[in-house]
Design a protein around this motif. Sequence first.
Motif, mmCIF file in Angstrom:
data_model
loop_
_atom_site.group_PDB
_atom_site.id
_atom_site.type_symbol
_atom_site.label_atom_id
_atom_site.label_comp_id
_atom_site.label_asym_id
_atom_site.label_seq_id
_atom_site.Cartn_x
_atom_site.Cartn_y
_atom_site.Cartn_z
ATOM 1 N N LEU A 236 19.475 -56.120 17.077
ATOM 2 C CA LEU A 236 20.301 -54.966 16.729
ATOM 3 C C LEU A 236 21.735 -55.246 17.163
ATOM 4 O O LEU A 236 21.973 -55.732 18.267
ATOM 5 N N HIS A 237 22.687 -54.892 16.303
ATOM 6 C CA HIS A 237 24.098 -55.062 16.674
ATOM 7 C C HIS A 237 24.915 -53.948 16.030
ATOM 8 O O HIS A 237 24.890 -53.772 14.819
ATOM 9 N N PRO A 238 25.630 -53.180 16.860
ATOM 10 C CA PRO A 238 25.574 -53.192 18.331
ATOM 11 C C PRO A 238 24.320 -52.475 18.827
ATOM 12 O O PRO A 238 23.677 -51.745 18.089
ATOM 13 N N ILE A 407 25.280 -39.473 26.098
ATOM 14 C CA ILE A 407 23.871 -39.112 25.926
ATOM 15 C C ILE A 407 23.435 -38.449 27.227
ATOM 16 O O ILE A 407 23.442 -39.081 28.289
ATOM 17 N N VAL A 408 23.079 -37.203 27.135
ATOM 18 C CA VAL A 408 22.639 -36.477 28.322
ATOM 19 C C VAL A 408 21.185 -36.837 28.598
ATOM 20 O O VAL A 408 20.311 -36.706 27.738
ATOM 21 N N GLY A 409 20.969 -37.323 29.831
ATOM 22 C CA GLY A 409 19.613 -37.725 30.214
ATOM 23 C C GLY A 409 19.190 -39.049 29.621
ATOM 24 O O GLY A 409 18.017 -39.405 29.655
ATOM 25 N N GLY A 410 20.122 -39.844 29.046
ATOM 26 C CA GLY A 410 19.753 -41.101 28.385
ATOM 27 C C GLY A 410 20.339 -42.299 29.063
ATOM 28 O O GLY A 410 20.937 -42.227 30.132
ATOM 29 N N GLY A 411 20.192 -43.446 28.391
ATOM 30 C CA GLY A 411 20.707 -44.702 28.909
ATOM 31 C C GLY A 411 20.854 -45.695 27.793
ATOM 32 O O GLY A 411 20.483 -45.454 26.662
ATOM 33 N N SER A 412 21.439 -46.838 28.108
ATOM 34 C CA SER A 412 21.641 -47.890 27.123
ATOM 35 C C SER A 412 20.341 -48.603 26.845
ATOM 36 O O SER A 412 19.357 -48.468 27.577
ATOM 37 N N SER A 413 20.302 -49.388 25.754
ATOM 38 C CA SER A 413 19.069 -50.065 25.346
ATOM 39 C C SER A 413 19.297 -51.550 25.188
ATOM 40 O O SER A 413 20.406 -52.008 24.994
ATOM 41 N N GLY A 414 18.203 -52.292 25.223
ATOM 42 C CA GLY A 414 18.240 -53.711 24.909
ATOM 43 C C GLY A 414 18.241 -53.909 23.409
ATOM 44 O O GLY A 414 17.958 -53.004 22.658
ATOM 45 N N GLY A 415 18.592 -55.101 22.949
ATOM 46 C CA GLY A 415 18.740 -55.296 21.524
ATOM 47 C C GLY A 415 18.091 -56.509 20.920
ATOM 48 O O GLY A 415 18.420 -56.892 19.821
ATOM 49 N N ARG A 416 17.152 -57.158 21.587
ATOM 50 C CA ARG A 416 16.541 -58.327 20.964
ATOM 51 C C ARG A 416 15.068 -58.397 21.347
ATOM 52 O O ARG A 416 14.697 -58.125 22.478
ATOM 53 N N ALA A 417 14.256 -58.760 20.379
ATOM 54 C CA ALA A 417 12.822 -58.949 20.637
ATOM 55 C C ALA A 417 12.365 -60.214 19.958
ATOM 56 O O ALA A 417 12.777 -60.516 18.854
ATOM 57 N N ALA A 418 11.510 -60.972 20.595
ATOM 58 C CA ALA A 418 10.894 -62.149 19.977
ATOM 59 C C ALA A 418 9.397 -62.008 20.095
ATOM 60 O O ALA A 418 8.865 -61.846 21.185
ATOM 61 N N VAL A 419 8.709 -62.027 18.972
ATOM 62 C CA VAL A 419 7.254 -61.824 18.957
ATOM 63 C C VAL A 419 6.621 -63.124 18.550
ATOM 64 O O VAL A 419 6.987 -63.681 17.526
#
Length: 419
Positions: A236-238, A407-419
């Motif tokens: 994902l970007h960004p 974002i109230v009550g939230g946080g940043s996320s990661g953006g890459r997955a390898a399966v």
Amino acid sequence: MGQQRGRRRRSGGAGTTLTALLILGAGMPVLLGGPAGAQEPATPVIDRFSETVRYGRAGEIHGRLRGGSMGGEVRLQRRVQTQPWATIDTKSVDGEGRVRWRLLGLRRTASYRLAVTQEASGGVVTSDRVRIYVAPVPVLDRATRATRFRGRVIVAGHLRGGLRGQRVGLQRSLAGRAWRALGTQRAGRNARVRFRLGHPTKTARYRLIFIKESPRVRVASRSARSVVKPKLVVRLHPRNVFEGHRVVVAGKLLPKVAGRRMTIQLRTGGRWKTLARPSVGDRHFRTNLRPARTGRIRLRARFSGDRLNPSAAGARRLAVYRPSPATYYGPGFYGNRTACGQSLHTSTPGVAHKTLPCGTRVAILYGGRTVTVRVIDRGPYGAANWDLTGATARRLGFSGRGYIGVIVGGGSSGGRAAV
């Protein structure tokens, strides 16, 4: 005729005659003679037989008596390697002088022949010998059921009825296509073989095969399916974006197979909602999204699977921030206690809000940077909705007034997955 009888009388003897010459009609000679009542000796003949039989299966031998009477018994004899001939069965011929054997459970290659005993002389007449080759049967004991992309596949088995040193081949079939040879091995101890295949990329079926050219023999084992999971990479970007801004969902799917498609989905209401179906061109896929709601949302790219690879999916979290005006404070307030009872210093992270309960977590995005802090004070008391502490403003690179993402009550996320 009288002359023929006379000559027989002059010959005398107990039932014997001399050869006589009869002149018939136009004077054509006909030879008659031999012992009275004599017949041609019966000779056994093998008409057809099973040239090759799988280990443990049945073989057949069909024969007949040529000449002689239509009655009598015929013996079936067998010889294994250099052992002497041994009679294994005796049968009477039928009305046409024929005889048939069905040999059950053959386990050793051997030669066979038919034999009869002449009643008059007591001698034994045999047929030409034939050879029934008993082919060993390859047995597939185990094969890797599933492996990762470019992992490892093990195929092991043995030759039932086989010998050490006999050659066994391994074959593979992709998506129901024709079998293709991958290699051969000589059977080892207890006639066992083991193939190790590295870097498989596609699901396939495997089988063992025993091959012999003379006589021509092809005996295959049962097949086993080995599933190869595809390699799916999702990006994902960004990873953190303002509400309504563009997000690129991209990645790659291996192995490269023409015509494949991915499904891009959003998790909402406990279900996955399809947003796009980009094609996988040259292993890569890409699509653009514009999230319409704020918060931490889950997106995934899913491959539904085909005959070459099973399904696979890679999910990632995306943080969507709501734009909101903000200022920062600090100088002149350091050393004082905040409305939430906390001492304010130059290193104190936090944010002031007019109504949110003290201690509420707030994720903030500014200039591509993110930080998560708590509500520690009340304010601001101007046009802005948020007041950042000096420490929070420095971490974000916030200059003093502008729009931040919240974002109230939230946080940043990661953006890459390898399966």
